[in-house]
Motif scaffolding. Structure first.
Motif, PDB file in Angstrom:
ATOM      1  N   HIS A 232       0.812  -1.224   0.000  1.00 55.76           N
ATOM      2  CA  HIS A 232       0.000   0.000   0.000  1.00 55.76           C
ATOM      3  C   HIS A 232       0.847   1.276   0.000  1.00 55.76           C
ATOM      4  N   LYS A 233       2.175   1.097  -0.074  1.00 50.57           N
ATOM      5  CA  LYS A 233       3.103   2.243  -0.119  1.00 50.57           C
ATOM      6  C   LYS A 233       2.895   3.181   1.066  1.00 50.57           C
ATOM      7  N   VAL A 234       2.827   2.601   2.270  1.00 54.61           N
ATOM      8  CA  VAL A 234       2.675   3.373   3.501  1.00 54.61           C
ATOM      9  C   VAL A 234       4.040   3.474   4.175  1.00 54.61           C
ATOM     10  N   ALA A 235       4.564   4.680   4.281  1.00 54.82           N
ATOM     11  CA  ALA A 235       5.861   4.893   4.918  1.00 54.82           C
ATOM     12  C   ALA A 235       5.798   4.567   6.406  1.00 54.82           C
ATOM     13  N   LYS A 236       6.926   4.230   7.005  1.00 47.58           N
ATOM     14  CA  LYS A 236       6.944   3.832   8.412  1.00 47.58           C
ATOM     15  C   LYS A 236       6.389   4.913   9.322  1.00 47.58           C
ATOM     16  N   ARG A 237       6.670   6.175   9.011  1.00 46.41           N
ATOM     17  CA  ARG A 237       6.194   7.261   9.878  1.00 46.41           C
ATOM     18  C   ARG A 237       4.680   7.432   9.795  1.00 46.41           C
ATOM     19  N   GLN A 238       4.046   6.854   8.759  1.00 47.48           N
ATOM     20  CA  GLN A 238       2.599   6.983   8.574  1.00 47.48           C
ATOM     21  C   GLN A 238       1.835   5.760   9.077  1.00 47.48           C
ATOM     22  N   ARG A 239       2.555   4.755   9.551  1.00 45.80           N
ATOM     23  CA  ARG A 239       1.886   3.543   9.998  1.00 45.80           C
ATOM     24  C   ARG A 239       1.296   3.738  11.395  1.00 45.80           C
ATOM     25  N   PRO A 240       0.138   3.137  11.664  1.00 42.98           N
ATOM     26  CA  PRO A 240      -0.497   3.337  12.981  1.00 42.98           C
ATOM     27  C   PRO A 240       0.299   2.679  14.093  1.00 42.98           C
ATOM     28  N   LYS A 241       0.140   3.191  15.292  1.00 44.34           N
ATOM     29  CA  LYS A 241       0.749   2.573  16.458  1.00 44.34           C
ATOM     30  C   LYS A 241      -0.173   1.455  16.941  1.00 44.34           C
ATOM     31  N   ASP A 242       0.337   0.238  16.911  1.00 44.86           N
ATOM     32  CA  ASP A 242      -0.475  -0.917  17.275  1.00 44.86           C
ATOM     33  C   ASP A 242       0.376  -1.857  18.125  1.00 44.86           C
ATOM     34  N   ALA A 243       0.569  -1.470  19.377  1.00 44.32           N
ATOM     35  CA  ALA A 243       1.438  -2.249  20.257  1.00 44.32           C
ATOM     36  C   ALA A 243       0.899  -3.664  20.462  1.00 44.32           C
ATOM     37  N   LYS A 244      -0.414  -3.789  20.623  1.00 42.48           N
ATOM     38  CA  LYS A 244      -1.000  -5.119  20.837  1.00 42.48           C
ATOM     39  C   LYS A 244      -0.817  -5.992  19.611  1.00 42.48           C
ATOM     40  N   GLY A 245      -1.075  -5.411  18.429  1.00 44.13           N
ATOM     41  CA  GLY A 245      -0.926  -6.175  17.197  1.00 44.13           C
ATOM     42  C   GLY A 245       0.511  -6.617  16.972  1.00 44.13           C
ATOM     43  N   GLN A 246       1.465  -5.724  17.245  1.00 47.53           N
ATOM     44  CA  GLN A 246       2.868  -6.066  17.072  1.00 47.53           C
ATOM     45  C   GLN A 246       3.295  -7.151  18.059  1.00 47.53           C
ATOM     46  N   ALA A 247       2.800  -7.048  19.290  1.00 48.76           N
ATOM     47  CA  ALA A 247       3.154  -8.054  20.295  1.00 48.76           C
ATOM     48  C   ALA A 247       2.589  -9.419  19.913  1.00 48.76           C
ATOM     49  N   ARG A 248       1.363  -9.429  19.417  1.00 48.70           N
ATOM     50  CA  ARG A 248       0.756 -10.695  19.006  1.00 48.70           C
ATOM     51  C   ARG A 248       1.506 -11.283  17.811  1.00 48.70           C
ATOM     52  N   ALA A 249       1.909 -10.423  16.875  1.00 48.63           N
ATOM     53  CA  ALA A 249       2.653 -10.899  15.706  1.00 48.63           C
ATOM     54  C   ALA A 249       3.991 -11.515  16.117  1.00 48.63           C
ATOM     55  N   ARG A 250       4.662 -10.919  17.104  1.00 48.34           N
ATOM     56  CA  ARG A 250       5.967 -11.435  17.549  1.00 48.34           C
ATOM     57  C   ARG A 250       5.841 -12.825  18.172  1.00 48.34           C
ATOM     58  N   LYS A 251       4.687 -13.126  18.740  1.00 50.02           N
ATOM     59  CA  LYS A 251       4.492 -14.418  19.405  1.00 50.02           C
ATOM     60  C   LYS A 251       4.186 -15.548  18.423  1.00 50.02           C
ATOM     61  N   LEU A 252       3.899 -15.207  17.175  1.00 52.48           N
ATOM     62  CA  LEU A 252       3.589 -16.242  16.184  1.00 52.48           C
ATOM     63  C   LEU A 252       4.858 -17.009  15.836  1.00 52.48           C
ATOM     64  N   ALA A 253       4.807 -18.324  16.012  1.00 49.74           N
ATOM     65  CA  ALA A 253       5.989 -19.151  15.779  1.00 49.74           C
ATOM     66  C   ALA A 253       6.292 -19.305  14.293  1.00 49.74           C
ATOM     67  N   GLU A 254       5.266 -19.308  13.463  1.00 51.81           N
ATOM     68  CA  GLU A 254       5.454 -19.458  12.025  1.00 51.81           C
ATOM     69  C   GLU A 254       4.346 -18.732  11.284  1.00 51.81           C
ATOM     70  N   GLN A 255       4.555 -18.533  10.002  1.00 56.61           N
ATOM     71  CA  GLN A 255       3.584 -17.803   9.199  1.00 56.61           C
ATOM     72  C   GLN A 255       2.280 -18.585   9.087  1.00 56.61           C
ATOM     73  N   PRO A 256       1.139 -17.963   9.391  1.00 56.81           N
ATOM     74  CA  PRO A 256      -0.149 -18.652   9.267  1.00 56.81           C
ATOM     75  C   PRO A 256      -0.407 -19.101   7.832  1.00 56.81           C
ATOM     76  N   GLN A 257      -1.129 -20.201   7.700  1.00 56.33           N
ATOM     77  CA  GLN A 257      -1.426 -20.761   6.382  1.00 56.33           C
ATOM     78  C   GLN A 257      -2.580 -20.044   5.693  1.00 56.33           C
ATOM     79  N   GLU A 258      -3.452 -19.397   6.465  1.00 58.71           N
ATOM     80  CA  GLU A 258      -4.586 -18.708   5.862  1.00 58.71           C
ATOM     81  C   GLU A 258      -4.137 -17.425   5.168  1.00 58.71           C
ATOM     82  N   SER A 259      -5.006 -16.874   4.369  1.00 57.27           N
ATOM     83  CA  SER A 259      -4.773 -15.551   3.794  1.00 57.27           C
ATOM     84  C   SER A 259      -5.032 -14.492   4.857  1.00 57.27           C
ATOM     85  N   PRO A 260      -4.432 -13.311   4.744  1.00 60.98           N
ATOM     86  CA  PRO A 260      -4.692 -12.250   5.721  1.00 60.98           C
ATOM     87  C   PRO A 260      -6.130 -11.751   5.641  1.00 60.98           C
ATOM     88  N   TRP A 261      -6.652 -11.376   6.805  1.00 64.31           N
ATOM     89  CA  TRP A 261      -7.906 -10.617   6.793  1.00 64.31           C
ATOM     90  C   TRP A 261      -7.751  -9.447   5.816  1.00 64.31           C
TER      91      TRP A 261
END
Length: 387
Positions: A232-261
């Motif tokens: 989507h060509k979103v620069a890092k400074r324009q990305r939302p702050k999502d501490a919960k989402g980032q923390a949940r992503a870090r806990k994922l052991a491997e890439q999910p097999q489903e497509s992204p929401w």
């Protein structure tokens, strides 16, 4: 195979029925605006509306005996106000409860299968007995209520009949589940209860389709590979702050097999902002800025980089402020009709009849076409294999 669609509304479920390969023999709705939407698209030559035998009227006045063709499928979304979180929660005391008419259609048409949809509120604990009453009536549609029999007494009689274990006459095997549309590729977190039944003599075994999309897969693409932001060509400074989402992503052991929401950004990023780019927005049908959006507690709009919140109809949806986009900077605006149609996975070619608020009511009551298609396609394949 032939179908009857009740309470068609704007046609989300009905389109999926036709696209799956069923031939509609009757399409019914009482709402003039929804019927005008269908007629407008039929006039424009948009399939499948061109082949729909539409009847505008009260389903209680429909004589199903006039249908000469054998019906394979009955579908519909009986009006949900009796069960909606935003309604009065009157259920069987509400004259708008149309489940008795859905059951009548099953009893008189004897379809090989049916698919009915309703709001998640139908599964609330306060409606548990009435939901079981609906299920047992659909399972044994010929065992109707007697004159002056209360619904509770009828429920007891149905329970007695159910526990016999052997049934003569018409009966159905039923499965029921709450599905989140986001898990099936709809850019909206919309939970709906689906009731699917097969006539017992078909011998069909059936279960709901497996999820194809997941939140974890979205978080992985946003915060592990960052593919989402790059696409989507979103620069890092324009990305939302999502501490919960980032923390949940870090806990994922491997890439999910489903497509992204799919997110709001996925659905509407190619459309110009109707507030900031009104001249460009004019090139798109039903894509006009609607002023008056405001945020308050409980009504904060849908973040751009998540699936939208459930689109709503009525005073708790449109004027209430929930059918809004919340931009990355915190500002809000109402979704346009075209954006809302995309969130419901209606085709861009589809036209909607009525004012903005009336059209949003139609969309807020609709079944996302993509969710309906996933379920109805599997029903169609099962019936075709059983023919």
């Amino acid at each position: 195979m032939n179908a009857v669609e009740l309470f068609v509304g704007a046609g989300g479920l009905g389109m999926a029925v036709s696209q799956a390969g069923f031939r509609p023999q009757l399409v019914v709705d009482w709402d003039r605006w929804a019927c005008d939407t269908i007629r407008e698209n039929r006039k424009a030559g948009l399939a499948p509306f061109t082949s729909w035998p539409l009847v505008e009227g009260d389903v209680r006045q429909i004589e199903f005996s006039n249908i000469r063709e054998t019906i394979d499928l009955v579908t519909g979304g009986p009006p949900c106000q009796p069960f909606s979180m935003g309604g009065l929660h009157r259920a069987y005391l509400d004259e708008r409860d149309m489940f008795p008419q859905a059951i009548r259609a099953v009893r008189e048409l004897r379809p090989r299968a049916f698919v009915f949809e309703n709001v998640k509120g139908l599964t609330r604990a306060s409606f548990a007995n009435y939901l079981e009453y609906i299920r047992l009536q659909l399972r044994h549609p010929e065992l109707g209520a007697k004159s002056k029999e209360t619904w509770h007494d009828h429920l007891i009689r149905l329970e007695d009949h159910e526990t016999k274990g052997r049934y003569r006459g018409l009966h159905y095997n039923i499965v029921m589940r709450v599905l989140n549309a986001a898990n099936y590729g709809v850019p909206q977190k919309r939970e709906r209860v689906l009731i699917v039944g097969f006539r017992a003599d078909t011998g069909i075994e059936w279960h709901f389709p497996n999820h194809t999309h997941s939140q974890d897969a979205l978080l992985w693409s946003q915060w592990r590979t960052e593919e989402y932001w790059d696409r989507h060509k979103v620069a890092k400074r324009q990305r939302p702050k999502d501490a919960k989402g980032q923390a949940r992503a870090r806990k994922l052991a491997e890439q999910p097999q489903e497509s992204p929401w799919l997110t709001v950004r996925d659905a509407i990023s190619d459309l110009p902002d109707p507030e900031l780019q009104p001249l460009l927005a004019k090139a798109y049908h039903d894509h006009r800025f609607q002023p008056g959006a405001r945020s308050y507690e409980g009504h904060t709009g849908s973040p751009l980089d998540e699936p939208a919140k459930t689109l709503k109809a009525g005073v708790h949806g449109v004027p209430g402020g929930e059918n809004m986009l919340r931009r990355a900077d915190g500002s809000v605006r109402y979704f346009t009709v075209r954006e809302s149609a995309r969130l419901q996975t209606f085709p861009d070619e589809m036209l909607f009849h009525g004012s903005w608020s009336e059209t949003m009511r139609q969309l807020g009551n609709a079944v996302p076409t993509k969710l309906a298609h996933v379920v109805v396609n599997k029903v169609h394949d099962s019936l075709r294999g059983n023919a």
